[in-house]
Motif scaffolding. Sequence first.
Motif, PDB file in Angstrom:
ATOM      1  N   ARG A 191       0.436  11.676 -10.254  1.00  0.00           N
ATOM      2  CA  ARG A 191       0.069  13.090 -10.057  1.00  0.00           C
ATOM      3  C   ARG A 191       1.155  14.008 -10.602  1.00  0.00           C
ATOM      4  N   ASP A 192       2.430  13.683 -10.324  1.00  0.00           N
ATOM      5  CA  ASP A 192       3.538  14.516 -10.809  1.00  0.00           C
ATOM      6  C   ASP A 192       3.573  14.560 -12.336  1.00  0.00           C
ATOM      7  N   LYS A 193       3.389  13.409 -12.981  1.00  0.00           N
ATOM      8  CA  LYS A 193       3.388  13.368 -14.446  1.00  0.00           C
ATOM      9  C   LYS A 193       2.195  14.142 -15.003  1.00  0.00           C
ATOM     10  N   SER A 194       1.067  14.042 -14.338  1.00  0.00           N
ATOM     11  CA  SER A 194      -0.131  14.754 -14.794  1.00  0.00           C
ATOM     12  C   SER A 194       0.041  16.260 -14.624  1.00  0.00           C
ATOM     13  N   ASP A 195       0.699  16.672 -13.531  1.00  0.00           N
ATOM     14  CA  ASP A 195       0.994  18.096 -13.343  1.00  0.00           C
ATOM     15  C   ASP A 195       1.872  18.612 -14.487  1.00  0.00           C
ATOM     16  N   LEU A 196       2.848  17.796 -14.876  1.00  0.00           N
ATOM     17  CA  LEU A 196       3.720  18.173 -15.993  1.00  0.00           C
ATOM     18  C   LEU A 196       2.915  18.296 -17.286  1.00  0.00           C
ATOM     19  N   LEU A 197       1.976  17.365 -17.499  1.00  0.00           N
ATOM     20  CA  LEU A 197       1.128  17.420 -18.685  1.00  0.00           C
ATOM     21  C   LEU A 197       0.301  18.703 -18.697  1.00  0.00           C
ATOM     22  N   MET A 204       0.816  -1.202   0.000  1.00  0.00           N
ATOM     23  CA  MET A 204       0.000   0.000   0.000  1.00  0.00           C
ATOM     24  C   MET A 204       0.856   1.260   0.000  1.00  0.00           C
ATOM     25  N   ALA A 205       2.014   1.202   0.639  1.00  0.00           N
ATOM     26  CA  ALA A 205       2.935   2.343   0.581  1.00  0.00           C
ATOM     27  C   ALA A 205       3.434   2.538  -0.846  1.00  0.00           C
ATOM     28  N   SER A 206       3.759   1.437  -1.527  1.00  0.00           N
ATOM     29  CA  SER A 206       4.200   1.501  -2.918  1.00  0.00           C
ATOM     30  C   SER A 206       3.070   2.005  -3.814  1.00  0.00           C
ATOM     31  N   TYR A 207       1.865   1.517  -3.571  1.00  0.00           N
ATOM     32  CA  TYR A 207       0.680   1.945  -4.332  1.00  0.00           C
ATOM     33  C   TYR A 207       0.510   3.465  -4.222  1.00  0.00           C
ATOM     34  N   THR A 208       0.627   3.977  -3.000  1.00  0.00           N
ATOM     35  CA  THR A 208       0.454   5.412  -2.765  1.00  0.00           C
ATOM     36  C   THR A 208       1.563   6.217  -3.437  1.00  0.00           C
ATOM     37  N   GLN A 234      -4.336  14.468  -5.211  1.00  0.00           N
ATOM     38  CA  GLN A 234      -3.555  14.809  -4.026  1.00  0.00           C
ATOM     39  C   GLN A 234      -4.317  14.460  -2.754  1.00  0.00           C
ATOM     40  N   ALA A 235      -5.618  14.748  -2.757  1.00  0.00           N
ATOM     41  CA  ALA A 235      -6.450  14.377  -1.602  1.00  0.00           C
ATOM     42  C   ALA A 235      -6.484  12.859  -1.439  1.00  0.00           C
ATOM     43  N   GLU A 236      -6.530  12.141  -2.559  1.00  0.00           N
ATOM     44  CA  GLU A 236      -6.502  10.676  -2.522  1.00  0.00           C
ATOM     45  C   GLU A 236      -5.216  10.187  -1.849  1.00  0.00           C
ATOM     46  N   ILE A 237      -4.090  10.766  -2.239  1.00  0.00           N
ATOM     47  CA  ILE A 237      -2.789  10.376  -1.668  1.00  0.00           C
ATOM     48  C   ILE A 237      -2.770  10.597  -0.161  1.00  0.00           C
ATOM     49  N   GLU A 238      -3.238  11.764   0.264  1.00  0.00           N
ATOM     50  CA  GLU A 238      -3.224  12.098   1.692  1.00  0.00           C
ATOM     51  C   GLU A 238      -4.133  11.157   2.484  1.00  0.00           C
ATOM     52  N   ARG A 239      -5.275  10.826   1.913  1.00  0.00           N
ATOM     53  CA  ARG A 239      -6.210   9.918   2.612  1.00  0.00           C
ATOM     54  C   ARG A 239      -5.671   8.497   2.655  1.00  0.00           C
ATOM     55  N   LYS A 243      -6.672  25.747 -22.747  1.00  0.00           N
ATOM     56  CA  LYS A 243      -6.490  26.234 -21.373  1.00  0.00           C
ATOM     57  C   LYS A 243      -7.613  25.714 -20.468  1.00  0.00           C
ATOM     58  N   SER A 244      -8.824  25.707 -21.012  1.00  0.00           N
ATOM     59  CA  SER A 244      -9.949  25.178 -20.246  1.00  0.00           C
ATOM     60  C   SER A 244      -9.752  23.689 -19.976  1.00  0.00           C
ATOM     61  N   PHE A 245      -9.275  22.973 -20.992  1.00  0.00           N
ATOM     62  CA  PHE A 245      -8.993  21.535 -20.834  1.00  0.00           C
ATOM     63  C   PHE A 245      -7.915  21.307 -19.777  1.00  0.00           C
ATOM     64  N   ALA A 246      -6.851  22.089 -19.799  1.00  0.00           N
ATOM     65  CA  ALA A 246      -5.758  21.963 -18.826  1.00  0.00           C
ATOM     66  C   ALA A 246      -6.245  22.257 -17.408  1.00  0.00           C
ATOM     67  N   GLU A 247      -7.141  23.231 -17.282  1.00  0.00           N
ATOM     68  CA  GLU A 247      -7.690  23.559 -15.957  1.00  0.00           C
ATOM     69  C   GLU A 247      -8.491  22.393 -15.383  1.00  0.00           C
ATOM     70  N   GLU A 248      -9.241  21.712 -16.242  1.00  0.00           N
ATOM     71  CA  GLU A 248     -10.001  20.550 -15.779  1.00  0.00           C
ATOM     72  C   GLU A 248      -9.063  19.425 -15.328  1.00  0.00           C
ATOM     73  N   LEU A 249      -8.006  19.202 -16.103  1.00  0.00           N
ATOM     74  CA  LEU A 249      -7.031  18.174 -15.709  1.00  0.00           C
ATOM     75  C   LEU A 249      -6.335  18.545 -14.399  1.00  0.00           C
ATOM     76  N   ALA A 250      -6.111  19.836 -14.185  1.00  0.00           N
ATOM     77  CA  ALA A 250      -5.491  20.282 -12.933  1.00  0.00           C
ATOM     78  C   ALA A 250      -6.401  19.986 -11.741  1.00  0.00           C
ATOM     79  N   LYS A 251      -7.726  20.115 -11.952  1.00  0.00           N
ATOM     80  CA  LYS A 251      -8.673  19.783 -10.873  1.00  0.00           C
ATOM     81  C   LYS A 251      -8.566  18.308 -10.488  1.00  0.00           C
ATOM     82  N   VAL A 252      -8.397  17.454 -11.492  1.00  0.00           N
ATOM     83  CA  VAL A 252      -8.242  16.022 -11.212  1.00  0.00           C
ATOM     84  C   VAL A 252      -7.037  15.794 -10.312  1.00  0.00           C
ATOM     85  N   GLN A 253      -5.955  16.539 -10.548  1.00  0.00           N
ATOM     86  CA  GLN A 253      -4.745  16.353  -9.748  1.00  0.00           C
ATOM     87  C   GLN A 253      -4.951  16.837  -8.315  1.00  0.00           C
TER      88      GLN A 253
END
Length: 227
Positions: free
Chosen positions: A46-52, A35-39, A86-91, A72-82
């Motif tokens: 998330r890091d790769k998606s931020d780069l995208l 589970m640590a590896s999974y996280t 991030q919340a998923e990672i923390e949880r 730009k609108s598409f990139a903003e939506e993808l940023a919301k997913v990240q």
Amino acid sequence: MGMDPPMGSRDSQVRIMEKTVANAEKYFGRFCSLMASYTRNVAKLRDKSDLLVRQLTDYANTESPELRNTMKSFAEELAKVQDYRQAEIERLDMKVVEPLKLYSIRLKQMRAELKRFNNTRSNEIKQLEKLARLRQEAPPHQHSSPQAEFSVHRAAADTSRTSKRLQETFDCFRREKLKDVQRIFSDFVAVEMIFHAKALEVYSDAFRSLHSYGSGKDLEGLSRPPG
């Protein structure tokens, strides 16, 4: 008070306890590592998606107005997913990885109880052997040593006391283990369900954003003669 179980039965019960604890150490250790590896892998995604997202934004700035706004609108939506990722990672860290890490403390406590019982059991056997040896060596009319008999009775009382404590601790451990397995993996599934539900909403918006683009205005602008 109930009678103590025979030594053979008690030793058999302890072997079952030791096997149960060993299995928990083996599998909970593996669960924690996995589970640590999974996280960590989710964090890498998330890091790769931020780069995208950054690359999409940079690309948008090189394009004509309609496509620029769409990308730009598409990139903003993808940023919301990240942000949701991030919340998923923390949880996952808080609700899954950390409880699995802390489980090692409970296993150490259970191991300590088993060790305490085995030590008192070994001492009882040692005192019994000593008494038997003294009886063999004693003259015909002298049956045994009062001190040795006292040591045997005291050792047997210690074994009985630690046996009861071990049984109570093990029963509690076994009940809690079953609850913990259910709780930890229920939390894991809940975290993933929440992320994927939120991500699906945002990906749907991103999909609609891309398909709202019409190339007509951009092409019209390019087809106009300069000047």
